[in-house]
Write a protein that holds these residues in place. Structure first.
Motif, PDB file in Angstrom:
ATOM      1  N   GLY A   1       0.826  -1.200   0.000  1.00  0.00           N
ATOM      2  CA  GLY A   1       0.000   0.000   0.000  1.00  0.00           C
ATOM      3  C   GLY A   1       0.857   1.245   0.000  1.00  0.00           C
ATOM      4  N   GLY A   2       0.247   2.337   0.372  1.00  0.00           N
ATOM      5  CA  GLY A   2       0.937   3.615   0.334  1.00  0.00           C
ATOM      6  C   GLY A   2       1.747   3.889   1.579  1.00  0.00           C
ATOM      7  N   GLY A   3       2.216   5.068   1.641  1.00  0.00           N
ATOM      8  CA  GLY A   3       3.005   5.518   2.775  1.00  0.00           C
ATOM      9  C   GLY A   3       3.001   7.027   2.783  1.00  0.00           C
ATOM     10  N   ALA A   4       4.068   7.590   3.250  1.00  0.00           N
ATOM     11  CA  ALA A   4       4.199   9.042   3.287  1.00  0.00           C
ATOM     12  C   ALA A   4       5.660   9.400   3.074  1.00  0.00           C
ATOM     13  N   MET A   5       5.861  10.571   2.522  1.00  0.00           N
ATOM     14  CA  MET A   5       7.222  11.053   2.316  1.00  0.00           C
ATOM     15  C   MET A   5       7.250  12.555   2.548  1.00  0.00           C
ATOM     16  N   LEU A   6       8.432  13.063   2.855  1.00  0.00           N
ATOM     17  CA  LEU A   6       8.571  14.506   3.002  1.00  0.00           C
ATOM     18  C   LEU A   6       8.511  15.158   1.637  1.00  0.00           C
ATOM     19  N   THR A   7       7.850  16.274   1.589  1.00  0.00           N
ATOM     20  CA  THR A   7       7.858  17.080   0.376  1.00  0.00           C
ATOM     21  C   THR A   7       9.191  17.840   0.337  1.00  0.00           C
ATOM     22  N   PRO A   8       9.512  18.448  -0.784  1.00  0.00           N
ATOM     23  CA  PRO A   8      10.715  19.294  -0.791  1.00  0.00           C
ATOM     24  C   PRO A   8      10.638  20.381   0.291  1.00  0.00           C
ATOM     25  N   PHE A   9       9.445  20.927   0.510  1.00  0.00           N
ATOM     26  CA  PHE A   9       9.292  21.915   1.595  1.00  0.00           C
ATOM     27  C   PHE A   9       9.613  21.284   2.945  1.00  0.00           C
ATOM     28  N   GLY A  10       9.091  20.072   3.202  1.00  0.00           N
ATOM     29  CA  GLY A  10       9.332  19.386   4.472  1.00  0.00           C
ATOM     30  C   GLY A  10      10.802  19.094   4.690  1.00  0.00           C
ATOM     31  N   ALA A  11      11.483  18.623   3.644  1.00  0.00           N
ATOM     32  CA  ALA A  11      12.917  18.357   3.746  1.00  0.00           C
ATOM     33  C   ALA A  11      13.677  19.654   4.032  1.00  0.00           C
ATOM     34  N   GLY A  12      13.256  20.729   3.392  1.00  0.00           N
ATOM     35  CA  GLY A  12      13.892  22.030   3.633  1.00  0.00           C
ATOM     36  C   GLY A  12      13.635  22.538   5.044  1.00  0.00           C
ATOM     37  N   LEU A  13      12.428  22.291   5.559  1.00  0.00           N
ATOM     38  CA  LEU A  13      12.087  22.690   6.926  1.00  0.00           C
ATOM     39  C   LEU A  13      12.989  21.978   7.930  1.00  0.00           C
ATOM     40  N   VAL A  14      13.177  20.685   7.754  1.00  0.00           N
ATOM     41  CA  VAL A  14      14.048  19.918   8.642  1.00  0.00           C
ATOM     42  C   VAL A  14      15.480  20.454   8.557  1.00  0.00           C
ATOM     43  N   ALA A  15      15.967  20.650   7.352  1.00  0.00           N
ATOM     44  CA  ALA A  15      17.346  21.136   7.170  1.00  0.00           C
ATOM     45  C   ALA A  15      17.526  22.516   7.797  1.00  0.00           C
ATOM     46  N   ARG A  16      16.560  23.399   7.582  1.00  0.00           N
ATOM     47  CA  ARG A  16      16.666  24.753   8.138  1.00  0.00           C
ATOM     48  C   ARG A  16      16.616  24.719   9.662  1.00  0.00           C
ATOM     49  N   TYR A  17      15.709  23.928  10.232  1.00  0.00           N
ATOM     50  CA  TYR A  17      15.622  23.815  11.687  1.00  0.00           C
ATOM     51  C   TYR A  17      16.947  23.299  12.258  1.00  0.00           C
ATOM     52  N   ARG A  18      17.507  22.267  11.645  1.00  0.00           N
ATOM     53  CA  ARG A  18      18.768  21.712  12.146  1.00  0.00           C
ATOM     54  C   ARG A  18      19.909  22.727  12.028  1.00  0.00           C
ATOM     55  N   ARG A  19      19.900  23.556  10.974  1.00  0.00           N
ATOM     56  CA  ARG A  19      20.914  24.629  10.856  1.00  0.00           C
ATOM     57  C   ARG A  19      20.737  25.643  11.985  1.00  0.00           C
ATOM     58  N   ILE A  20      19.496  26.046  12.231  1.00  0.00           N
ATOM     59  CA  ILE A  20      19.213  26.989  13.320  1.00  0.00           C
ATOM     60  C   ILE A  20      19.702  26.408  14.642  1.00  0.00           C
ATOM     61  N   GLU A  21      19.411  25.138  14.855  1.00  0.00           N
ATOM     62  CA  GLU A  21      19.802  24.457  16.084  1.00  0.00           C
ATOM     63  C   GLU A  21      21.333  24.438  16.242  1.00  0.00           C
ATOM     64  N   ARG A  22      22.040  24.071  15.174  1.00  0.00           N
ATOM     65  CA  ARG A  22      23.513  24.044  15.232  1.00  0.00           C
ATOM     66  C   ARG A  22      24.081  25.436  15.486  1.00  0.00           C
ATOM     67  N   ASN A  23      23.562  26.433  14.784  1.00  0.00           N
ATOM     68  CA  ASN A  23      24.058  27.795  14.952  1.00  0.00           C
ATOM     69  C   ASN A  23      23.787  28.318  16.358  1.00  0.00           C
ATOM     70  N   ALA A  24      22.614  28.017  16.889  1.00  0.00           N
ATOM     71  CA  ALA A  24      22.284  28.451  18.250  1.00  0.00           C
ATOM     72  C   ALA A  24      23.198  27.765  19.260  1.00  0.00           C
ATOM     73  N   ALA A  25      23.421  26.469  19.106  1.00  0.00           N
ATOM     74  CA  ALA A  25      24.298  25.730  20.025  1.00  0.00           C
ATOM     75  C   ALA A  25      25.717  26.279  19.972  1.00  0.00           C
ATOM     76  N   ARG A  26      26.182  26.585  18.779  1.00  0.00           N
ATOM     77  CA  ARG A  26      27.533  27.149  18.634  1.00  0.00           C
ATOM     78  C   ARG A  26      27.604  28.519  19.318  1.00  0.00           C
ATOM     79  N   ALA A  27      26.547  29.321  19.202  1.00  0.00           N
ATOM     80  CA  ALA A  27      26.539  30.662  19.773  1.00  0.00           C
ATOM     81  C   ALA A  27      26.549  30.646  21.303  1.00  0.00           C
ATOM     82  N   VAL A  28      25.991  29.611  21.919  1.00  0.00           N
ATOM     83  CA  VAL A  28      25.903  29.579  23.386  1.00  0.00           C
ATOM     84  C   VAL A  28      26.838  28.552  24.018  1.00  0.00           C
ATOM     85  N   ARG A  29      27.731  27.987  23.236  1.00  0.00           N
ATOM     86  CA  ARG A  29      28.616  26.931  23.753  1.00  0.00           C
ATOM     87  C   ARG A  29      29.372  27.363  25.001  1.00  0.00           C
ATOM     88  N   LYS A  30      29.950  28.564  25.006  1.00  0.00           N
ATOM     89  CA  LYS A  30      30.712  29.031  26.169  1.00  0.00           C
ATOM     90  C   LYS A  30      29.819  29.114  27.405  1.00  0.00           C
TER      91      LYS A  30
END
Length: 124
Positions: free
Chosen positions: A80-109
């Motif tokens: 049967g069927g399933g589900a997959m991320l749309t290009p928007f969904g994949a971009g949302l995940v990538a952008r969120y993870r970039r925000i997360e990495r950048n925020a963690a780097r900014a507050v590391r000290k």
């Protein structure tokens, strides 16, 4: 005499508040990643110990909040069927993870300082 194990560095958790009570955070992003990995909402929910209804409700909420579908149905196949991320969904995940990495780097000290402060014995 052995030392107690070192405490890991405190982790930063990022939640993005959009309008009102609309939020994108680690749980929704983890669900999208699980859908990408498992190819279905139900399998993703099971992998996260979440009911299908809860997983579907979160996907519906993500799609509504973003005003773009992040997850799309996938038809066909012997099981049967399933589900997959749309290009928007994949971009949302990538952008969120970039925000997360950048925020963690900014507050590391500050996280290192917090770890040090938490690890100090209390003064009587």
């Amino acid at each position: 005499m052995s030392r107690p194990p070192a405490r890991p560095l405190p982790q930063l958790s990022v939640r993005i508040d959009l309008d009102g009570d609309e939020r994108i955070g680690p749980g929704k992003i983890e669900l999208l990643e699980s859908i990408r990995e498992h190819g279905s909402i139900s399998a993703a929910g099971r992998a996260m110990d979440m009911s299908y209804k809860r997983a579907w409700d979160l996907v519906d909420e993500i799609n509504r909040i973003c005003r773009h579908p992040a997850v799309a149905p996938q038809t066909g196949g012997k099981n049967g069927g399933g589900a997959m991320l749309t290009p928007f969904g994949a971009g949302l995940v990538a952008r969120y993870r970039r925000i997360e990495r950048n925020a963690a780097r900014a507050v590391r000290k500050e996280l290192l300082a917090l770890k040090t402060d938490i690890g100090r014995p209390r003064k009587s």
